[in-house]
Design a protein around this motif. Structure first.
Motif, PDB file in Angstrom:
ATOM      1  N   GLN A  84       0.801  -1.223   0.000  1.00 50.94           N
ATOM      2  CA  GLN A  84       0.000   0.000   0.000  1.00 50.94           C
ATOM      3  C   GLN A  84       0.835   1.276   0.000  1.00 50.94           C
ATOM      4  OE1 GLN A  84      -2.967  -0.072   3.112  1.00 50.94           O
ATOM      5  NE2 GLN A  84      -4.422  -1.084   1.754  1.00 50.94           N
ATOM      6  N   PHE A  85       1.926   1.297   0.766  1.00 53.91           N
ATOM      7  CA  PHE A  85       2.843   2.431   0.794  1.00 53.91           C
ATOM      8  C   PHE A  85       4.260   1.877   0.914  1.00 53.91           C
ATOM      9  CE2 PHE A  85      -1.084   4.319   2.237  1.00 53.91           C
ATOM     10  CZ  PHE A  85      -1.095   5.574   1.651  1.00 53.91           C
ATOM     11  N   ALA A 127       0.584  13.110   3.931  1.00 56.85           N
ATOM     12  CA  ALA A 127       0.307  11.809   4.538  1.00 56.85           C
ATOM     13  C   ALA A 127       0.895  11.732   5.948  1.00 56.85           C
ATOM     14  CB  ALA A 127       0.907  10.705   3.670  1.00 56.85           C
ATOM     15  N   HIS A 131       4.246   6.952   5.402  1.00 59.13           N
ATOM     16  CA  HIS A 131       3.512   6.987   4.145  1.00 59.13           C
ATOM     17  C   HIS A 131       4.198   7.843   3.085  1.00 59.13           C
ATOM     18  CE1 HIS A 131       0.482   5.551   6.943  1.00 59.13           C
ATOM     19  NE2 HIS A 131      -0.319   5.242   5.940  1.00 59.13           N
ATOM     20  N   SER A 132       5.404   8.351   3.359  1.00 63.82           N
ATOM     21  CA  SER A 132       6.033   9.303   2.436  1.00 63.82           C
ATOM     22  C   SER A 132       7.495   8.990   2.162  1.00 63.82           C
ATOM     23  CB  SER A 132       5.905  10.725   2.999  1.00 63.82           C
ATOM     24  OG  SER A 132       4.561  11.088   3.167  1.00 63.82           O
TER      25      SER A 132
END
Length: 329
Positions: A84-85, A127, A131-132
């Protein structure tokens, strides 16, 4: 050609649909990719079209997703797995590093591992933590593991098709900051773009600008600004970080004599350092100035209020290019 211009995210979906349609051995798997269409909707509509046996919802278990993909790939299936990330990719490292990347070597060519692991990566979307991340260097360091990053809808479509058809494992990192940033016409003709090849997006004579992923957009904008100042920039999208097409990079810098490398990941130990070292080793006497890097900071990606302070911007690139052009030794 599609009736309307499409985004990079649409192009990813289009490529997976094409691959599912043309090869019954292609399957998709990941968390919420089926009924939900994925966290960014990259797989939207594909389960309804191809069924639950081709587009598979998995538990929240990245280790299982990667291990299952390796097993499938050794048995004639071509899995395309989604993490997902990128910040959640680390539980999958054991299978990527110890098994997927080594399968051809370990079996002396008897088995290959034609799997793709997709993951959105990079900052710029406000985010939360994890998540980054932009940790592409960790993956590009692994022999036997291709690392591919598109920077436009057309390259997302063509490179993802090439990755799915590749007989070796590919990590396909999608810069989510530009998922929906722009639209271009992309012909759904099933034609792949070559892996292991840089793309020269703009010809120039004064300086070479090297980038990949989302930062290609800022790099092209900087090149436009510099053209107004009389500076002719050659812009190269690396696209495949492992293995790197060094020949294209060396030929460009041999022509221009100057180089600035732009990436979002931290400065220390980044892919920019690897490219800079190669250029310095092989063409030191051709360089008219030291190779410069414009990068993210050597810190954890900050929360959304400060992420724009972390991400390189057009002004950062302009400063680096102007100083490189003015260098006199």
């Amino acid at each position: 050609m599609s009736d309307n211009a499409i985004t990079l995210l649409d192009a990813v979906n289009l490529a997976m649909a094409r691959a599912l349609d043309e090869d019954p051995n292609v399957v998709l798997l990941g968390e919420d990719i089926g009924a939900n269409g994925g966290v960014f909707r990259a797989t939207d509509g594909l389960q309804a079209r191809f069924g639950e046996r081709r587009v598979i919802d998995t538990p929240l278990a990245e280790t299982m997703i990667a291990g299952l993909s390796v097993g499938m790939a050794t048995q004639g299936i071509r899995p395309v797995a989604e993490i997902q990330f990128m910040g959640f990719i680390f539980p999958a490292f054991e299978h990527l590093v110890a098994h997927a990347a080594r399968m051809r070597h370990r079996t002396r060519g008897r088995l290959s591992c034609p799997m793709v692991l997709r993951a959105p990566f990079g900052g710029g979307i406000h985010a939360p933590e994890h998540h980054s991340e932009s940790t592409e260097t960790l993956l590009a360091h692994i022999p036997g593991l291709r690392v591919v990053i598109p920077s436009s809808p057309a390259r997302a479509y063509g490179l993802l098709l090439a990755a799915i058809r590749c007989d070796d494992p590919v990590v396909f990192l999608e810069p989510k900051r530009i998922y929906r940033a722009s639209k271009t016409l992309v012909e759904d003709n099933g034609e792949a773009l070559p892996l292991d090849t840089c793309f020269t997006l703009r010809e120039g004579n004064d300086i070479t600008l090297i980038s990949w992923g989302a930062m290609v957009q800022e790099t092209l904008m900087a090149a436009d600004r510099l053209a107004d100042e009389g500076v002719s920039c050659e812009v190269i999208d690396v696209a495949t970080l492992n293995p790197i097409d060094h020949a294209t990079l060396i030929a460009s810098v041999h022509k221009t004599g100057r180089c600035v490398i732009i990436h979002e990941a931290p400065h220390h130990g980044g892919m920019g350092a690897e490219i800079s070292a190669t250029l310095s080793e092989q063409m030191l006497t051709s360089l008219q100035a030291p190779v410069r890097r414009v990068t993210g900071d050597d810190t954890v990606m900050p929360y959304y209020r400060n992420e724009q302070l972390y991400l390189p911007d057009v002004d950062d690139i302009l400063i680096a290019v102007r100083e490189t052009m003015e260098y006199s030794g």
